[in-house]
Design a protein around this motif. Sequence first.
Motif, PDB file in Angstrom:
ATOM      1  N   PRO A  25     130.572 152.813  33.910  1.00 32.75           N
ATOM      2  CA  PRO A  25     130.933 152.827  35.338  1.00 32.75           C
ATOM      3  C   PRO A  25     130.382 151.620  36.097  1.00 32.75           C
ATOM      4  CG  PRO A  25     130.172 154.994  34.631  1.00 32.75           C
ATOM      5  CD  PRO A  25     129.863 154.057  33.517  1.00 32.75           C
ATOM      6  N   ALA A  26     129.108 151.298  35.884  1.00 32.14           N
ATOM      7  CA  ALA A  26     128.523 150.144  36.568  1.00 32.14           C
ATOM      8  C   ALA A  26     129.203 148.846  36.138  1.00 32.14           C
ATOM      9  CB  ALA A  26     127.021 150.070  36.284  1.00 32.14           C
ATOM     10  N   SER A  27     129.582 148.758  34.867  1.00 30.04           N
ATOM     11  CA  SER A  27     130.220 147.542  34.367  1.00 30.04           C
ATOM     12  C   SER A  27     131.552 147.293  35.045  1.00 30.04           C
ATOM     13  CB  SER A  27     130.419 147.640  32.846  1.00 30.04           C
ATOM     14  OG  SER A  27     129.197 147.722  32.168  1.00 30.04           O
ATOM     15  N   VAL A  28     132.367 148.338  35.176  1.00 31.80           N
ATOM     16  CA  VAL A  28     133.695 148.129  35.756  1.00 31.80           C
ATOM     17  C   VAL A  28     133.617 147.917  37.274  1.00 31.80           C
ATOM     18  CG1 VAL A  28     134.408 150.528  36.207  1.00 31.80           C
ATOM     19  CG2 VAL A  28     136.104 148.826  35.490  1.00 31.80           C
ATOM     20  N   ILE A  29     132.611 148.493  37.924  1.00 28.56           N
ATOM     21  CA  ILE A  29     132.394 148.202  39.348  1.00 28.56           C
ATOM     22  C   ILE A  29     131.999 146.732  39.504  1.00 28.56           C
ATOM     23  CG2 ILE A  29     130.880 148.618  41.320  1.00 28.56           C
ATOM     24  CD1 ILE A  29     132.969 150.773  40.986  1.00 28.56           C
ATOM     25  N   GLY A  30     131.124 146.256  38.623  1.00 25.39           N
ATOM     26  CA  GLY A  30     130.771 144.836  38.647  1.00 25.39           C
ATOM     27  C   GLY A  30     131.984 143.957  38.429  1.00 25.39           C
ATOM     28  N   MET A  31     132.871 144.379  37.539  1.00 26.77           N
ATOM     29  CA  MET A  31     134.105 143.636  37.297  1.00 26.77           C
ATOM     30  C   MET A  31     134.948 143.561  38.572  1.00 26.77           C
ATOM     31  SD  MET A  31     137.040 144.568  34.478  1.00 26.77           S
ATOM     32  CE  MET A  31     138.678 143.881  34.615  1.00 26.77           C
ATOM     33  N   GLY A  32     135.097 144.681  39.262  1.00 22.17           N
ATOM     34  CA  GLY A  32     135.888 144.709  40.494  1.00 22.17           C
ATOM     35  C   GLY A  32     135.315 143.812  41.580  1.00 22.17           C
ATOM     36  N   LEU A  33     133.997 143.807  41.722  1.00 22.97           N
ATOM     37  CA  LEU A  33     133.355 142.954  42.725  1.00 22.97           C
ATOM     38  C   LEU A  33     133.568 141.477  42.403  1.00 22.97           C
ATOM     39  CD1 LEU A  33     130.001 144.906  43.263  1.00 22.97           C
ATOM     40  CD2 LEU A  33     131.971 144.782  44.825  1.00 22.97           C
ATOM     41  N   CYS A  34     133.533 141.140  41.102  1.00 22.42           N
ATOM     42  CA  CYS A  34     133.780 139.748  40.715  1.00 22.42           C
ATOM     43  C   CYS A  34     135.229 139.344  40.970  1.00 22.42           C
ATOM     44  CB  CYS A  34     133.429 139.547  39.240  1.00 22.42           C
ATOM     45  SG  CYS A  34     131.652 139.585  38.892  1.00 22.42           S
ATOM     46  N   VAL A  35     136.166 140.290  40.822  1.00 20.97           N
ATOM     47  CA  VAL A  35     137.572 140.002  41.138  1.00 20.97           C
ATOM     48  C   VAL A  35     137.732 139.714  42.631  1.00 20.97           C
ATOM     49  CG1 VAL A  35     139.899 140.956  41.239  1.00 20.97           C
ATOM     50  CG2 VAL A  35     138.514 141.297  39.194  1.00 20.97           C
ATOM     51  N   VAL A  36     137.047 140.511  43.460  1.00 20.64           N
ATOM     52  CA  VAL A  36     137.102 140.267  44.907  1.00 20.64           C
ATOM     53  C   VAL A  36     136.536 138.890  45.225  1.00 20.64           C
ATOM     54  CG1 VAL A  36     136.226 141.019  47.153  1.00 20.64           C
ATOM     55  CG2 VAL A  36     137.037 142.712  45.500  1.00 20.64           C
ATOM     56  N   ALA A  37     135.414 138.539  44.614  1.00 23.84           N
ATOM     57  CA  ALA A  37     134.826 137.217  44.846  1.00 23.84           C
ATOM     58  C   ALA A  37     135.764 136.110  44.373  1.00 23.84           C
ATOM     59  CB  ALA A  37     133.483 137.115  44.116  1.00 23.84           C
ATOM     60  N   PHE A  38     136.436 136.335  43.253  1.00 28.79           N
ATOM     61  CA  PHE A  38     137.417 135.378  42.733  1.00 28.79           C
ATOM     62  C   PHE A  38     138.555 135.184  43.737  1.00 28.79           C
ATOM     63  CE2 PHE A  38     141.103 134.352  39.972  1.00 28.79           C
ATOM     64  CZ  PHE A  38     140.601 133.224  39.329  1.00 28.79           C
ATOM     65  N   HIS A  39     139.017 136.280  44.322  1.00 26.07           N
ATOM     66  CA  HIS A  39     140.064 136.219  45.350  1.00 26.07           C
ATOM     67  C   HIS A  39     139.615 135.388  46.547  1.00 26.07           C
ATOM     68  CE1 HIS A  39     142.763 137.568  48.576  1.00 26.07           C
ATOM     69  NE2 HIS A  39     141.670 137.890  49.243  1.00 26.07           N
ATOM     70  N   VAL A  40     138.383 135.605  47.000  1.00 29.85           N
ATOM     71  CA  VAL A  40     137.872 134.880  48.171  1.00 29.85           C
ATOM     72  C   VAL A  40     137.816 133.379  47.894  1.00 29.85           C
ATOM     73  CG1 VAL A  40     135.838 134.530  49.626  1.00 29.85           C
ATOM     74  CG2 VAL A  40     136.580 136.860  49.058  1.00 29.85           C
ATOM     75  N   VAL A  41     137.312 133.008  46.713  1.00 26.68           N
ATOM     76  CA  VAL A  41     137.212 131.590  46.381  1.00 26.68           C
ATOM     77  C   VAL A  41     138.606 130.961  46.277  1.00 26.68           C
ATOM     78  CG1 VAL A  41     136.362 129.904  44.717  1.00 26.68           C
ATOM     79  CG2 VAL A  41     135.000 131.938  45.211  1.00 26.68           C
ATOM     80  N   CYS A  42     139.557 131.672  45.664  1.00 22.53           N
ATOM     81  CA  CYS A  42     140.939 131.159  45.582  1.00 22.53           C
ATOM     82  C   CYS A  42     141.530 130.960  46.969  1.00 22.53           C
ATOM     83  CB  CYS A  42     141.818 132.120  44.777  1.00 22.53           C
ATOM     84  SG  CYS A  42     141.543 132.088  42.998  1.00 22.53           S
ATOM     85  N   ASP A  43     141.230 131.896  47.869  1.00 23.80           N
ATOM     86  CA  ASP A  43     141.751 131.812  49.235  1.00 23.80           C
ATOM     87  C   ASP A  43     141.178 130.611  49.986  1.00 23.80           C
ATOM     88  OD1 ASP A  43     143.617 133.097  50.883  1.00 23.80           O
ATOM     89  OD2 ASP A  43     142.022 133.981  52.100  1.00 23.80           O
ATOM     90  N   LEU A  44     139.953 130.216  49.643  1.00 21.39           N
ATOM     91  CA  LEU A  44     139.304 129.077  50.299  1.00 21.39           C
ATOM     92  C   LEU A  44     139.637 127.740  49.639  1.00 21.39           C
ATOM     93  CD1 LEU A  44     135.732 130.617  50.826  1.00 21.39           C
ATOM     94  CD2 LEU A  44     137.485 130.275  52.583  1.00 21.39           C
ATOM     95  N   TRP A  45     140.335 127.779  48.530  1.00 16.98           N
ATOM     96  CA  TRP A  45     140.587 126.574  47.732  1.00 16.98           C
ATOM     97  C   TRP A  45     141.437 125.556  48.498  1.00 16.98           C
ATOM     98  CZ3 TRP A  45     138.540 125.452  42.983  1.00 16.98           C
ATOM     99  CH2 TRP A  45     139.062 124.353  42.312  1.00 16.98           C
ATOM    100  N   THR A  46     141.049 124.308  48.444  1.00 12.80           N
ATOM    101  CA  THR A  46     141.834 123.230  49.049  1.00 12.80           C
ATOM    102  C   THR A  46     142.725 122.610  47.984  1.00 12.80           C
ATOM    103  OG1 THR A  46     140.017 122.728  50.569  1.00 12.80           O
ATOM    104  CG2 THR A  46     141.738 121.051  50.306  1.00 12.80           C
ATOM    105  N   PRO A  47     144.075 122.729  48.126  1.00 10.35           N
ATOM    106  CA  PRO A  47     144.960 122.208  47.078  1.00 10.35           C
ATOM    107  C   PRO A  47     144.998 120.685  47.062  1.00 10.35           C
ATOM    108  CG  PRO A  47     146.234 123.046  48.940  1.00 10.35           C
ATOM    109  CD  PRO A  47     144.797 123.389  49.218  1.00 10.35           C
ATOM    110  N   ALA A  48     145.505 120.162  45.965  1.00  9.92           N
ATOM    111  CA  ALA A  48     145.653 118.703  45.851  1.00  9.92           C
ATOM    112  C   ALA A  48     146.702 118.217  46.843  1.00  9.92           C
ATOM    113  CB  ALA A  48     146.058 118.338  44.425  1.00  9.92           C
ATOM    114  N   PRO A  49     146.519 117.041  47.408  1.00 16.69           N
ATOM    115  CA  PRO A  49     147.459 116.549  48.415  1.00 16.69           C
ATOM    116  C   PRO A  49     148.762 116.039  47.815  1.00 16.69           C
ATOM    117  CG  PRO A  49     145.769 114.899  47.969  1.00 16.69           C
ATOM    118  CD  PRO A  49     145.404 116.121  47.178  1.00 16.69           C
ATOM    119  N   GLY A  50     149.830 116.128  48.605  1.00 10.91           N
ATOM    120  CA  GLY A  50     151.099 115.481  48.261  1.00 10.91           C
ATOM    121  C   GLY A  50     151.759 115.970  47.000  1.00 10.91           C
ATOM    122  N   GLY A  51     151.627 117.274  46.684  1.00  8.26           N
ATOM    123  CA  GLY A  51     152.297 117.814  45.508  1.00  8.26           C
ATOM    124  C   GLY A  51     151.726 117.347  44.185  1.00  8.26           C
ATOM    125  N   GLN A  52     150.544 116.736  44.215  1.00 13.05           N
ATOM    126  CA  GLN A  52     149.922 116.274  42.979  1.00 13.05           C
ATOM    127  C   GLN A  52     149.283 117.449  42.224  1.00 13.05           C
ATOM    128  OE1 GLN A  52     147.163 113.116  43.823  1.00 13.05           O
ATOM    129  NE2 GLN A  52     148.617 111.981  45.096  1.00 13.05           N
TER     130      GLN A  52
END
Length: 436
Positions: free
Chosen positions: A299-326
């Motif tokens: 149970p603790a392992s899969v809760i830890g997994m879920g929290l890491c997925v949320v953190a992964f989502h946050v970092v992806c949301d903050l990601w600055t893409p490469a300019p000009g379609g590169q």
Amino acid sequence: MQASLRLLDKRRFLPLFITQLLGAFNDNLFKNAMVLFVVYHVYNDEKSETWFSALATGLFILPFFLLSALSGQLADQRDKAKIIRWVKAAEIVIMAVGAVGLALIWSGIAVHVLAIPLLLAALFAMGIHSTFFGPIKYAILPQHLHDDEVLGGTGLVEAGTYIAILAGTILAGIIPIEAAAVAIVVTALVGFVAGRAVPPAPSLLERQPIDFHIIRSSVALVKGTMHIRRLYLAIMAISFFWAVGSVLFIQFPPLVKNVLTADKPVASLFLAIFSIGIAIGSVAINRLLQGHVSAKYAPASVIGMGLCVVAFHVVCDLWTPAPGGQMLSLGDFLAHPLAVPLSLCLLGVATFGGMFVVPLYAFLTTTVEKCEAARTVAANNIVNSGAMVIGSLIAIGLSLAGLSVVNQLLLVAGLCLPCAWLAWSLHKACDGPACA
């Protein structure tokens, strides 16, 4: 861990370990070489890319749903070592077909009419191959290993599997597709040789007729297994886990290309990090449990997994893409200020996932009679594959509905909650010495 590693010099374990490792390597080299080439060189929009990735995943999984009951009967009623030799011989033919598909798509010959159908047919056939090998790789362990070696052997098989996935995934992203076509055939040949060295594992049951009616036998197998509460809880927990995993694997290529604006080697890196994490988690949980089969950390392992997925989502949301379609090269990606946090989040997802799922697989094979282990694993595969197909369909549906792959990550995190509840219920229900 040292005690587990000693199994690697035993003929009762090493040939099976090598055979499974090469099979997992080949599956992932072929599948990822195909998916990455199509995503980056054939299609050019997120919906089509997600659709193709989900279709490839679904086709590979479908045989597990359709044929696991038959494979479980064969594994329990026939010599498991002989079945290994049959399926590894079939792999050579399947990979030859896959190699032709890769050669055609690389050459640009009949890409949509012939090359992609050939590739998908070979992938479906590899799913059949893995369906018949799957029950054996777990059910043969209690037959060849001592009781106190089964968890360590299962952990080594899982760790070796994900190391092989890692190697296949990395190679798929960096070698030319024509080199991948040659490599998959050579690997199949070596796997056949290794499979011939697996010691005999004759049936522990009196020979009975095989029911070739796949629907009737599947229903009977699942009913005959799922009425046992402990097995029901373990199988459902594993199934939710693989539903989560299937959505993640479907999302990786389009997410890397369209959200992180990174090149093909970065998509390969993501899958590689995931594989490393599963391997780490497989070994770590064996150390924590000290050879005992238990769901107490699940149970603790899969809760830890879920929290890491949320953190992964946050970092992806903050990601600055490469300019000009590169597209970011691997070096440019690693130089990005959010690359390390993103990689650590993904590593955390996979590590906690490995810690969650490995004891549950060991539980399935150690809490039933050895003569029933293959059928128990086969029943688990039927339910798991159904959950993964549903996960694939959900990913397709959400993409067609316009939900971005970044926001789909929140669904993945939400699915970790029923996983945790099922694992906790299993731990409470499991009061015997095998689950101390």
